[in-house]
Design an enzyme around this catalytic site. Sequence first.
Site, mmCIF file in Angstrom:
data_model
loop_
_atom_site.group_PDB
_atom_site.id
_atom_site.type_symbol
_atom_site.label_atom_id
_atom_site.label_comp_id
_atom_site.label_asym_id
_atom_site.label_seq_id
_atom_site.Cartn_x
_atom_site.Cartn_y
_atom_site.Cartn_z
ATOM 1 N N SER A 135 0.813 -1.217 0.000
ATOM 2 C CA SER A 135 0.000 0.000 0.000
ATOM 3 C C SER A 135 0.848 1.270 0.000
ATOM 4 O O SER A 135 0.326 2.373 0.020
ATOM 5 C CB SER A 135 -0.933 0.009 1.210
ATOM 6 N N THR A 187 -1.374 3.263 4.688
ATOM 7 C CA THR A 187 -0.476 4.407 4.522
ATOM 8 C C THR A 187 0.571 4.433 5.620
ATOM 9 O O THR A 187 0.260 4.185 6.777
ATOM 10 C CB THR A 187 -1.292 5.716 4.618
ATOM 11 N N THR A 215 1.919 6.988 0.326
ATOM 12 C CA THR A 215 0.943 5.936 0.020
ATOM 13 C C THR A 215 0.747 5.821 -1.486
ATOM 14 O O THR A 215 1.064 6.744 -2.235
ATOM 15 C CB THR A 215 -0.420 6.245 0.676
ATOM 16 N N ARG A 219 -8.213 10.432 -8.190
ATOM 17 C CA ARG A 219 -8.585 10.505 -6.776
ATOM 18 C C ARG A 219 -7.364 10.801 -5.921
ATOM 19 O O ARG A 219 -6.293 10.235 -6.102
ATOM 20 C CB ARG A 219 -9.221 9.192 -6.336
ATOM 21 N N THR A 257 -4.087 7.169 9.192
ATOM 22 C CA THR A 257 -4.076 6.098 8.203
ATOM 23 C C THR A 257 -5.475 5.507 8.125
ATOM 24 O O THR A 257 -6.212 5.521 9.106
ATOM 25 C CB THR A 257 -3.052 5.005 8.573
ATOM 26 N N GLY A 258 -5.841 5.010 6.950
ATOM 27 C CA GLY A 258 -7.160 4.403 6.817
ATOM 28 C C GLY A 258 -7.926 4.939 5.636
ATOM 29 O O GLY A 258 -7.350 5.262 4.591
#
Length: 341
Positions: free
Chosen positions: A67, A201, A219, A229, A252-253
């Site tokens: 990722s 990330t 990321t 995006r 992060t997420g």
Amino acid sequence: VVVALLLLAVLTPAGSASAAALPVVINTWAFRTAAETAWRVLELGGSELDAVERGCSQCEIDQCDGSVGYGGSPDESGETTLDAMIMDGNTMEVGAVADLRRVKNAIGVARKVIEYTKHTLLVGESASLFAVRMGFPYEDLTTQKSLSLYSEWLNQSCQPNYWKNVVPDSSKSCGPYKRPEEVTYKEEQTSSQRSVHNHDTIGMVVIGVSGTVASGTSTNGAIHKIPGRVGDSPIAGAGSYADSTAGGAAATGDGDIMMRFLPSYQAVEYMRMGTDPTLACQKVISRIQKYAPKFFGAIICANTTGSYGAACNKIPGFTQFHFMVSSPLLSRPTEQVVDCI
């Protein structure tokens, strides 16, 4: 005394004020080599910004969890693009790149935005051209793994994806999609579409012996994202934030949800008001929960005394959050865990 301090560090919960010491390096997830690299930079006399850049660059090289860096999270067209930022908590300068194409060292390019421009954020093809002018080589970010991920997704009728209210039905086909002539809007789902393991990330906060704060992120974004995006990672105050008068934080997420709340900025402001880092992180998560109870996300926080903490939102499959801490009280960079709330 040293043994007693090490024992205290092991037994003391993350974020406890008694475990405070400087310098400190804290980063999201169990990305150990990133933590070790950043800590080594400090040991060798490098700056806090150097430590953040090198630490996050290590994750780009290691392709942390697929990722971060090249060869992961292909978008709808099968291309891997990168987002990164770095922030100087002394000057409040930020350098960031988003939708970076064909250049591997995203946070390195972000650092050059601070050093060689008066801008904060460069995006897309123009960010890649800037990177080349700064001496970074063009390289293919595609790998056999990313091609395989893309092929599997196509074979599953492009599921899941990030479209809504379009024709043909985005839950059953690959498109191309367009607006329907008569729009009947469905209520937006606030639960995370992505799995817990495809958007890890790296976010890092480094606080030096004098209390100087730096932070950064890197990321390759959400897998199967719509091209163009940009998530929270390269946005100051969302992906990370650093202020040498208060502290630093990194998130992060699910960036599409989390960036709407500027969680890293909010956490630093809580710490400025004297809130313990762990509680500051928890308050930020709780704030997002009110609007998106099923979101996937976590945040790390550290103040200028070296006290630190973390928090995460509890959802099925994600009940604990692992992160790395390096400190004089620890014999080596150490993985720590918090229970989600």
